[in-house]
Write an enzyme that holds these catalytic residues in place. Sequence first.
Site, PDB file in Angstrom:
ATOM      1  N   HIS A  35       0.859  -1.183   0.000  1.00 34.44           N
ATOM      2  CA  HIS A  35       0.000   0.000   0.000  1.00 34.44           C
ATOM      3  C   HIS A  35       0.900   1.238   0.000  1.00 34.44           C
ATOM      4  O   HIS A  35       2.132   1.120  -0.035  1.00 34.44           O
ATOM      5  CB  HIS A  35      -0.950  -0.029   1.201  1.00 34.44           C
ATOM      6  CG  HIS A  35      -0.268  -0.274   2.515  1.00 34.44           C
ATOM      7  ND1 HIS A  35       0.687   0.569   3.033  1.00 34.44           N
ATOM      8  CD2 HIS A  35      -0.375  -1.296   3.416  1.00 34.44           C
ATOM      9  CE1 HIS A  35       1.104   0.116   4.191  1.00 34.44           C
ATOM     10  NE2 HIS A  35       0.498  -1.038   4.453  1.00 34.44           N
ATOM     11  N   HIS A  38       4.126   1.254   2.187  1.00 32.93           N
ATOM     12  CA  HIS A  38       5.296   0.572   1.629  1.00 32.93           C
ATOM     13  C   HIS A  38       5.936   1.431   0.529  1.00 32.93           C
ATOM     14  O   HIS A  38       7.151   1.531   0.422  1.00 32.93           O
ATOM     15  CB  HIS A  38       4.901  -0.771   1.013  1.00 32.93           C
ATOM     16  CG  HIS A  38       4.297  -1.757   1.968  1.00 32.93           C
ATOM     17  ND1 HIS A  38       2.961  -2.085   1.951  1.00 32.93           N
ATOM     18  CD2 HIS A  38       4.853  -2.499   2.954  1.00 32.93           C
ATOM     19  CE1 HIS A  38       2.710  -2.989   2.889  1.00 32.93           C
ATOM     20  NE2 HIS A  38       3.835  -3.261   3.513  1.00 32.93           N
ATOM     21  N   GLN A  62       7.554 -15.369  12.053  1.00 29.41           N
ATOM     22  CA  GLN A  62       7.093 -14.272  12.895  1.00 29.41           C
ATOM     23  C   GLN A  62       5.612 -14.347  13.241  1.00 29.41           C
ATOM     24  O   GLN A  62       5.068 -13.441  13.860  1.00 29.41           O
ATOM     25  CB  GLN A  62       7.452 -12.916  12.277  1.00 29.41           C
ATOM     26  CG  GLN A  62       6.657 -12.530  11.052  1.00 29.41           C
ATOM     27  CD  GLN A  62       7.251 -11.301  10.390  1.00 29.41           C
ATOM     28  OE1 GLN A  62       8.354 -11.321   9.863  1.00 29.41           O
ATOM     29  NE2 GLN A  62       6.514 -10.191  10.434  1.00 29.41           N
ATOM     30  N   VAL A 177       2.210   6.392   6.993  1.00 29.04           N
ATOM     31  CA  VAL A 177       1.230   6.873   6.010  1.00 29.04           C
ATOM     32  C   VAL A 177      -0.162   6.466   6.496  1.00 29.04           C
ATOM     33  O   VAL A 177      -0.365   5.321   6.910  1.00 29.04           O
ATOM     34  CB  VAL A 177       1.505   6.288   4.613  1.00 29.04           C
ATOM     35  CG1 VAL A 177       0.461   6.772   3.607  1.00 29.04           C
ATOM     36  CG2 VAL A 177       2.899   6.664   4.138  1.00 29.04           C
ATOM     37  N   ARG A 188      -3.434  -5.405   7.138  1.00 27.59           N
ATOM     38  CA  ARG A 188      -4.509  -6.080   7.872  1.00 27.59           C
ATOM     39  C   ARG A 188      -5.820  -5.297   7.858  1.00 27.59           C
ATOM     40  O   ARG A 188      -6.855  -5.834   8.274  1.00 27.59           O
ATOM     41  CB  ARG A 188      -4.067  -6.339   9.317  1.00 27.59           C
ATOM     42  CG  ARG A 188      -2.986  -7.407   9.425  1.00 27.59           C
ATOM     43  CD  ARG A 188      -2.748  -7.870  10.845  1.00 27.59           C
ATOM     44  NE  ARG A 188      -1.962  -9.099  10.883  1.00 27.59           N
ATOM     45  CZ  ARG A 188      -0.620  -9.132  10.987  1.00 27.59           C
ATOM     46  NH1 ARG A 188       0.072  -8.015  11.082  1.00 27.59           N
ATOM     47  NH2 ARG A 188       0.007 -10.300  11.008  1.00 27.59           N
TER      48      ARG A 188
HETATM   49  P1  AMP Z   1       4.963  -5.361   6.301  1.00 25.94           P
HETATM   50  O1  AMP Z   1       4.747  -5.711   4.869  1.00 25.94           O
HETATM   51  O2  AMP Z   1       3.696  -5.140   7.062  1.00 25.94           O
HETATM   52  O3  AMP Z   1       5.925  -6.275   6.982  1.00 25.94           O
HETATM   53  O4  AMP Z   1       5.660  -3.928   6.284  1.00 25.94           O
HETATM   54  C1  AMP Z   1       6.857  -3.704   5.576  1.00 25.94           C
HETATM   55  C2  AMP Z   1       7.403  -2.354   5.935  1.00 25.94           C
HETATM   56  O5  AMP Z   1       6.463  -1.330   5.622  1.00 25.94           O
HETATM   57  C3  AMP Z   1       7.683  -2.236   7.447  1.00 25.94           C
HETATM   58  O6  AMP Z   1       8.902  -1.548   7.651  1.00 25.94           O
HETATM   59  C4  AMP Z   1       6.512  -1.440   7.935  1.00 25.94           C
HETATM   60  O7  AMP Z   1       6.777  -0.699   9.106  1.00 25.94           O
HETATM   61  C5  AMP Z   1       6.260  -0.515   6.754  1.00 25.94           C
HETATM   62  N1  AMP Z   1       4.890   0.006   6.811  1.00 25.94           N
HETATM   63  C6  AMP Z   1       3.750  -0.700   6.981  1.00 25.94           C
HETATM   64  N2  AMP Z   1       2.684   0.121   7.049  1.00 25.94           N
HETATM   65  C7  AMP Z   1       3.161   1.387   6.937  1.00 25.94           C
HETATM   66  C8  AMP Z   1       2.557   2.678   6.932  1.00 25.94           C
HETATM   67  N3  AMP Z   1       1.247   2.851   7.065  1.00 25.94           N
HETATM   68  N4  AMP Z   1       3.367   3.759   6.802  1.00 25.94           N
HETATM   69  C9  AMP Z   1       4.712   3.602   6.662  1.00 25.94           C
HETATM   70  N5  AMP Z   1       5.337   2.416   6.640  1.00 25.94           N
HETATM   71  C10 AMP Z   1       4.574   1.309   6.782  1.00 25.94           C
END
Ligand code: AMP
Length: 280
Positions: A35, A38, A62, A177, A188
Amino acid sequence: MMYIIFDELKLRQISSELHKKNKSIGFIPTMGTLHAGHLKLVRESKAKNNVTIVSIFVNPAQFSPNEDLAKYPRPFKQDKKLLENEKVDYLFYPDVKTMYPAGFQTYISVNNLSNIFEGKSRPGHFTGVATVVLKLFNLVQPTNAYFGQKDFQQYVVIKQMVRDLNLSININVVSTVRDKDGLALSSRNIFLNPQERGQAINLYQSLLLAKKLILSGNNSVKPIKKEMKNYLQKYKLIRLDYIEICNPKNLSPVKITAKKSVILIAAYVGKTRLIDNIII
Ligand code: AMP
């Protein structure tokens, strides 16, 4: 054109070629279902590095057995398109056998930091995160890695691991964001029904309430937490897990808010567990 890499040997070769050419490598580890959050990390990397590598890997280590590993969405085609649009150079997309071959048995545990807050509610979670991130760092050998502030404790755990294990990688944090109404973007969020989605915005609202209290001179943590809890109690689909106010450097809880504090919140909205935080 974005090049997709499936195996570790190929990734090692590419990384080593880039290092020979003195290219800086920016790296963003993700679990996909990408999204705008990312993509902000990707843009930050693109702006600061010669080459950007993104990984998509839903890391079984995890997730606890009772969590949503099987249900975790995997919209690969859509993710690929988003990364292509951002002109990402390489996508690393390994399968579970590549990352955890039979006989795998070495894990990284960042003690203390891994056992509080998210770690207390999700035992083993940060060991899984630290292990996969170190493996990915070893394969990619990035100059810079990018993490979202949304998962603030994860960022602090990774920073600690990098310091403790003498890795020469810069860890960058990128601000959260949010949707227009303030809800932090998360893979999620798609699990929320419209009613839950409506109430979920109150996690951020409660953080803003705390911010207002602190900025107007209230600096004692206990009453701030109480106000937040009272506020959230009105929303029946929200079940609070924790609110913590701490030092953003080491996550040690504070009684009186200091110059810089982080407020962390975790709650179930319906069956979906969400986290958020702000730094004040
Ligand atoms: P994930 O795919 O959930 O493991 O997230 C991958 C990376 O994207 C991690 O470093 C998260 O902290 C970051 N991330 C997830 N959601 C957001 C958001 N809303 N704003 C900024 N970074 C995000």
